[in-house]
Enzyme design. Structure first.
Site, PDB file in Angstrom:
ATOM      1  N   GLU A 194      -2.622  -5.807  -6.052  1.00  0.00           N
ATOM      2  CA  GLU A 194      -2.095  -7.277  -4.651  1.00  0.00           C
ATOM      3  C   GLU A 194      -0.657  -6.337  -3.881  1.00  0.00           C
ATOM      4  OE1 GLU A 194      -1.318 -10.066  -8.670  1.00  0.00           O
ATOM      5  OE2 GLU A 194       0.765  -8.684  -8.178  1.00  0.00           O
TER       6      GLU A 194
ATOM      7  N   HIS B 141       0.352  -3.490  -6.961  1.00  0.00           N
ATOM      8  CA  HIS B 141      -0.041  -3.769  -7.940  1.00  0.00           C
ATOM      9  C   HIS B 141      -1.855  -3.737  -8.714  1.00  0.00           C
ATOM     10  CE1 HIS B 141       3.909  -5.422  -9.396  1.00  0.00           C
ATOM     11  NE2 HIS B 141       4.144  -3.882  -9.021  1.00  0.00           N
TER      12      HIS B 141
ATOM     13  N   ASN C 209       2.353  -6.098  -2.607  1.00  0.00           N
ATOM     14  CA  ASN C 209       3.801  -6.856  -3.060  1.00  0.00           C
ATOM     15  C   ASN C 209       4.668  -5.923  -1.931  1.00  0.00           C
ATOM     16  OD1 ASN C 209       3.735  -8.189  -5.600  1.00  0.00           O
ATOM     17  ND2 ASN C 209       2.966  -6.250  -6.028  1.00  0.00           N
TER      18      ASN C 209
ATOM     19  N   TYR D 183      12.362  -4.891 -10.870  1.00  0.00           N
ATOM     20  CA  TYR D 183      10.958  -4.572 -11.518  1.00  0.00           C
ATOM     21  C   TYR D 183       9.330  -5.062 -11.289  1.00  0.00           C
ATOM     22  CZ  TYR D 183       6.733  -8.833 -12.164  1.00  0.00           C
ATOM     23  OH  TYR D 183       5.980  -9.685 -11.926  1.00  0.00           O
TER      24      TYR D 183
END
Length: 185
Positions: free
Chosen positions: A94, A87, A96, A9
């Site tokens: 972001e 991201h 992650n 993802y």
């Protein structure tokens, strides 16, 4: 819980468009570790989300290192694996992270984040970093929503319109207290 699909993802089509990139770690190694874990709970996934569109590269790495130090207190770097993926597809930065839930030297279960115990500590870390780096503070009272609802996607247009009406009514003096607000609603 989860699985190595979290990495799929994080590094989906956004990677080819430049909206996702690995900052630290090895996705293949992290997937291999996750897939070798025989326990049900295999991975911890999280995100440091910034309102800022981007920040200097050196600050990203300072923040990631400091976050690891606070989240994984007492562990040495060789005791855990972490993958960091940036991201930028939502108009903000972001950072992650994916952490396999296994302490690497003993192969015992590792739970890097226990919400009830760790949330207050991580929130203090967030507050300190927002002050240190001058980041936007999501807890600033001026950012609070006038209204809260559980079904925002369906009601967003109505919510925005009602929010404007209420702000106008207050600023123009038509609503001066709680009772008047309740009556109008």
């Amino acid at each position: 819980g989860g699985s190595s699909k979290a990495i799929d993802y994080l590094l989906n089509e956004r990677e080819s468009t430049g909206e996702a990139k690995v900052l630290q770690g090895d996705p293949i190694l992290t997937k291999t570790i996750i897939n070798a874990i025989e326990r049900k709970q295999k991975v911890t996934v999280g995100c440091l989300s910034f309102e800022e569109k981007n920040i200097p590269e050196n600050k990203k790495y300072e923040i990631m290192k400091d976050f690891e130090k606070h989240l994984l207190a007492g562990l040495e770097k060789e005791q855990y694996n972490i993958l960091w993926v940036e991201h930028t597809d939502k108009g903000r930065l972001e950072l992650n992270f994916v952490i396999p839930k296994e302490e690497l030297t003993s192969r015992k279960a590792l739970n890097p984040y226990y919400h009830k115990a760790d949330l207050p500590r991580i929130e203090k870390w967030q507050d300190l970093n927002n002050l240190t780096y001058g980041f936007t503070n999501p807890k600033n009272p001026s950012k609070a929503r006038t209204l809260e609802t559980t079904n925002m996607k369906l009601l967003q247009k109505d919510y925005d319109q009602l929010d404007k009406i209420l702000h106008n009514q207050v600023s123009e003096g038509y609503i001066q207290n709680r009772e008047q607000m309740i009556e109008l609603l």
